[in-house]
Design a protein around this motif. Structure first.
Motif, PDB file in Angstrom:
ATOM      1  N   ARG A 197      -4.895   4.538   7.615  1.00 52.99           N
ATOM      2  CA  ARG A 197      -5.743   4.499   6.413  1.00 52.99           C
ATOM      3  C   ARG A 197      -6.136   3.056   6.085  1.00 52.99           C
ATOM      4  O   ARG A 197      -7.285   2.781   5.709  1.00 52.99           O
ATOM      5  CB  ARG A 197      -4.967   5.106   5.239  1.00 52.99           C
ATOM      6  CG  ARG A 197      -5.751   5.122   3.924  1.00 52.99           C
ATOM      7  CD  ARG A 197      -6.417   6.465   3.698  1.00 52.99           C
ATOM      8  NE  ARG A 197      -7.389   6.403   2.593  1.00 52.99           N
ATOM      9  CZ  ARG A 197      -7.048   6.392   1.301  1.00 52.99           C
ATOM     10  NH1 ARG A 197      -5.766   6.448   0.934  1.00 52.99           N
ATOM     11  NH2 ARG A 197      -7.984   6.356   0.374  1.00 52.99           N
ATOM     12  N   ILE A 198      -5.221   2.134   6.199  1.00 47.82           N
ATOM     13  CA  ILE A 198      -5.521   0.726   5.963  1.00 47.82           C
ATOM     14  C   ILE A 198      -6.628   0.256   6.910  1.00 47.82           C
ATOM     15  O   ILE A 198      -7.584  -0.410   6.507  1.00 47.82           O
ATOM     16  CB  ILE A 198      -4.255  -0.137   6.136  1.00 47.82           C
ATOM     17  CG1 ILE A 198      -3.272   0.130   5.006  1.00 47.82           C
ATOM     18  CG2 ILE A 198      -4.611  -1.621   6.203  1.00 47.82           C
ATOM     19  CD1 ILE A 198      -1.888  -0.423   5.264  1.00 47.82           C
TER      20      ILE A 198
ATOM     21  N   LEU B  34     -10.022   1.668   5.845  1.00 49.13           N
ATOM     22  CA  LEU B  34     -10.548   1.041   4.638  1.00 49.13           C
ATOM     23  C   LEU B  34     -10.939  -0.421   4.868  1.00 49.13           C
ATOM     24  O   LEU B  34     -11.884  -0.924   4.271  1.00 49.13           O
ATOM     25  CB  LEU B  34      -9.513   1.115   3.513  1.00 49.13           C
ATOM     26  CG  LEU B  34      -9.269   2.488   2.885  1.00 49.13           C
ATOM     27  CD1 LEU B  34      -8.103   2.417   1.894  1.00 49.13           C
ATOM     28  CD2 LEU B  34     -10.526   2.989   2.180  1.00 49.13           C
TER      29      LEU B  34
ATOM     30  N   TRP C 248      -9.118  -3.115  -4.494  1.00 51.69           N
ATOM     31  CA  TRP C 248      -9.034  -3.207  -3.032  1.00 51.69           C
ATOM     32  C   TRP C 248     -10.144  -4.089  -2.451  1.00 51.69           C
ATOM     33  O   TRP C 248      -9.880  -4.993  -1.658  1.00 51.69           O
ATOM     34  CB  TRP C 248      -9.095  -1.810  -2.411  1.00 51.69           C
ATOM     35  CG  TRP C 248      -9.147  -1.824  -0.910  1.00 51.69           C
ATOM     36  CD1 TRP C 248     -10.262  -1.791  -0.125  1.00 51.69           C
ATOM     37  CD2 TRP C 248      -8.029  -1.941  -0.014  1.00 51.69           C
ATOM     38  NE1 TRP C 248      -9.915  -1.851   1.190  1.00 51.69           N
ATOM     39  CE2 TRP C 248      -8.559  -1.942   1.297  1.00 51.69           C
ATOM     40  CE3 TRP C 248      -6.658  -2.022  -0.195  1.00 51.69           C
ATOM     41  CZ2 TRP C 248      -7.751  -2.036   2.425  1.00 51.69           C
ATOM     42  CZ3 TRP C 248      -5.841  -2.113   0.927  1.00 51.69           C
ATOM     43  CH2 TRP C 248      -6.381  -2.123   2.217  1.00 51.69           C
TER      44      TRP C 248
ATOM     45  N   GLU D  64      -7.583   7.643  -3.980  1.00 49.87           N
ATOM     46  CA  GLU D  64      -8.775   6.797  -3.896  1.00 49.87           C
ATOM     47  C   GLU D  64      -8.331   5.336  -3.775  1.00 49.87           C
ATOM     48  O   GLU D  64      -7.315   4.932  -4.346  1.00 49.87           O
ATOM     49  CB  GLU D  64      -9.623   6.962  -5.154  1.00 49.87           C
ATOM     50  CG  GLU D  64     -10.295   8.320  -5.282  1.00 49.87           C
ATOM     51  CD  GLU D  64     -11.372   8.552  -4.237  1.00 49.87           C
ATOM     52  OE1 GLU D  64     -11.992   7.548  -3.795  1.00 49.87           O
ATOM     53  OE2 GLU D  64     -11.587   9.710  -3.858  1.00 49.87           O
ATOM     54  N   ALA D  65      -9.065   4.566  -3.012  1.00 48.00           N
ATOM     55  CA  ALA D  65      -8.727   3.148  -2.890  1.00 48.00           C
ATOM     56  C   ALA D  65      -8.701   2.514  -4.280  1.00 48.00           C
ATOM     57  O   ALA D  65      -9.625   2.735  -5.079  1.00 48.00           O
ATOM     58  CB  ALA D  65      -9.739   2.435  -2.013  1.00 48.00           C
TER      59      ALA D  65
ATOM     60  N   LEU E   5      -1.107  -1.843  -4.505  1.00 52.79           N
ATOM     61  CA  LEU E   5      -2.328  -1.111  -4.170  1.00 52.79           C
ATOM     62  C   LEU E   5      -1.948   0.169  -3.419  1.00 52.79           C
ATOM     63  O   LEU E   5      -2.266   0.329  -2.229  1.00 52.79           O
ATOM     64  CB  LEU E   5      -3.259  -1.963  -3.301  1.00 52.79           C
ATOM     65  CG  LEU E   5      -3.829  -3.241  -3.919  1.00 52.79           C
ATOM     66  CD1 LEU E   5      -4.651  -3.998  -2.884  1.00 52.79           C
ATOM     67  CD2 LEU E   5      -4.698  -2.904  -5.122  1.00 52.79           C
TER      68      LEU E   5
ATOM     69  N   LEU F 268      -1.973   3.542  -1.616  1.00 52.68           N
ATOM     70  CA  LEU F 268      -3.040   4.344  -1.026  1.00 52.68           C
ATOM     71  C   LEU F 268      -2.655   5.812  -0.892  1.00 52.68           C
ATOM     72  O   LEU F 268      -3.491   6.640  -0.489  1.00 52.68           O
ATOM     73  CB  LEU F 268      -3.409   3.786   0.352  1.00 52.68           C
ATOM     74  CG  LEU F 268      -3.953   2.355   0.381  1.00 52.68           C
ATOM     75  CD1 LEU F 268      -4.233   1.925   1.812  1.00 52.68           C
ATOM     76  CD2 LEU F 268      -5.212   2.231  -0.476  1.00 52.68           C
TER      77      LEU F 268
ATOM     78  N   PRO G 189      -3.417  11.258   0.134  1.00 56.84           N
ATOM     79  CA  PRO G 189      -4.184  10.019  -0.053  1.00 56.84           C
ATOM     80  C   PRO G 189      -4.746   9.909  -1.462  1.00 56.84           C
ATOM     81  O   PRO G 189      -5.118  10.904  -2.081  1.00 56.84           O
ATOM     82  CB  PRO G 189      -5.304  10.135   0.980  1.00 56.84           C
ATOM     83  CG  PRO G 189      -5.437  11.599   1.253  1.00 56.84           C
ATOM     84  CD  PRO G 189      -4.071  12.179   1.085  1.00 56.84           C
TER      85      PRO G 189
ATOM     86  N   ASN H 293       6.589   1.437  -3.681  1.00 56.23           N
ATOM     87  CA  ASN H 293       5.633   0.363  -3.924  1.00 56.23           C
ATOM     88  C   ASN H 293       6.184  -0.659  -4.910  1.00 56.23           C
ATOM     89  O   ASN H 293       6.160  -1.872  -4.655  1.00 56.23           O
ATOM     90  CB  ASN H 293       4.311   0.946  -4.422  1.00 56.23           C
ATOM     91  CG  ASN H 293       3.176  -0.043  -4.357  1.00 56.23           C
ATOM     92  OD1 ASN H 293       3.163  -1.024  -5.083  1.00 56.23           O
ATOM     93  ND2 ASN H 293       2.210   0.212  -3.477  1.00 56.23           N
TER      94      ASN H 293
ATOM     95  N   GLY I 206      -0.117   5.471   7.020  1.00 53.14           N
ATOM     96  CA  GLY I 206      -0.606   4.438   6.118  1.00 53.14           C
ATOM     97  C   GLY I 206      -1.393   3.375   6.856  1.00 53.14           C
ATOM     98  O   GLY I 206      -2.425   2.894   6.372  1.00 53.14           O
TER      99      GLY I 206
ATOM    100  N   THR J 179       0.799  -1.225   0.000  1.00 55.35           N
ATOM    101  CA  THR J 179       0.000   0.000   0.000  1.00 55.35           C
ATOM    102  C   THR J 179       0.833   1.276   0.000  1.00 55.35           C
ATOM    103  O   THR J 179       0.274   2.368  -0.084  1.00 55.35           O
ATOM    104  CB  THR J 179      -0.915   0.021   1.232  1.00 55.35           C
ATOM    105  OG1 THR J 179      -0.104   0.037   2.428  1.00 55.35           O
ATOM    106  CG2 THR J 179      -1.821  -1.203   1.267  1.00 55.35           C
TER     107      THR J 179
END
Length: 229
Positions: free
Chosen positions: A173-174, A177, A153, A148-149, A33, A35, A146, A16, A170, A10
């Motif tokens: 946020r994980i 979500l 996801w 968008e997911a 993925l 974020l 941030p 990443n 992070g 993420t």
């Protein structure tokens, strides 16, 4: 033998892609993925003579600092994590100390014998640390916003998976979500603070012994191997 668990990466780019490649090299089913996205901020280097130490808590600060960073080359660097230290060295900075835990431990060590003037080349959003009587001056040189997911996801978190949290922000946020899905997700956190920010209720939480990507991917490998037995 069960199917391979996906490993959800993420963190922002370019980290990443590096993590996905590291995990894939170990045979993991790594999925990108992101974020957040990191970007440079305008900043001006101060007179290095006003400081004793340059504190770096993320390799993003080195990657995104731009040409102003060279003006601070006279300062010895104290870096959090081997990746940050390596990035600083590659940029021509003199790395005096690399911390194996977090920034607070690094500050504690450097202030145990002195009260240095510390310049912290930081992100726009940053944690709060106790300077222990030293002068700690944050100077933001990058921001992390941030995203968008990603479209994948929901599908990838609908079943058991391993999620990597490379930062406290992070991890928060994980957790937001993931919601109730965390009950079947395993979290690997880069620090105890990151694990706490993600909240409770995960199928499992692993805090890596050192705050670096290699340790996180190794932990993911162990989890995935265990799941396949």
């Amino acid at each position: 033998m069960s199917a391979r668990l996906p490993v959800l990466v993420t963190r922002p780019e370019p980290g990443n892609a590096a993590t996905v490649a590291r995990a894939a090299a170990l045979g993991l089913d790594a999925r990108a993925l992101p974020l957040f996205a990191a970007h440079a901020l305008p900043w001006t280097a101060p007179d290095p003579g006003d400081f004793d130490i340059l504190l770096l808590t993320s390799a993003q600060a080195v990657r995104l600092a731009g040409p102003e960073l060279a003006k601070l080359a006279a300062l010895p660097v104290h870096a959090v994590g081997s990746a940050t230290g390596a990035a600083a060295a590659a940029a021509g900075l003199r790395v005096e100390c690399t911390g194996a835990t977090d920034a607070q431990d690094l500050i504690d060590a450097m202030t145990s014998y002195d009260r240095p003037r510390i310049l912290w080349l930081s992100g726009r959003e940053r944690s709060v640390f106790d300077p222990r009587g030293a002068t700690l001056t944050p100077l933001p040189c990058y921001g992390v916003d941030p995203l968008e997911a990603p479209a994948a996801w929901d599908a990838l978190t609908a079943a058991p998976a391993v999620v990597l949290a490379h930062s406290t922000r992070g991890a928060a946020r994980i957790g937001a979500l993931a919601g109730a899905r965390r009950a079947h997700l395993s979290l690997i956190a880069i620090s105890a603070k990151a694990a706490a920010a993600a909240g409770d209720g995960w199928a499992g939480v692993t805090v890596t012994p050192t705050p670096d990507d290699a340790a996180m991917v190794t932990a993911a490998h162990h989890l995935c191997q265990k799941a396949q037995k």
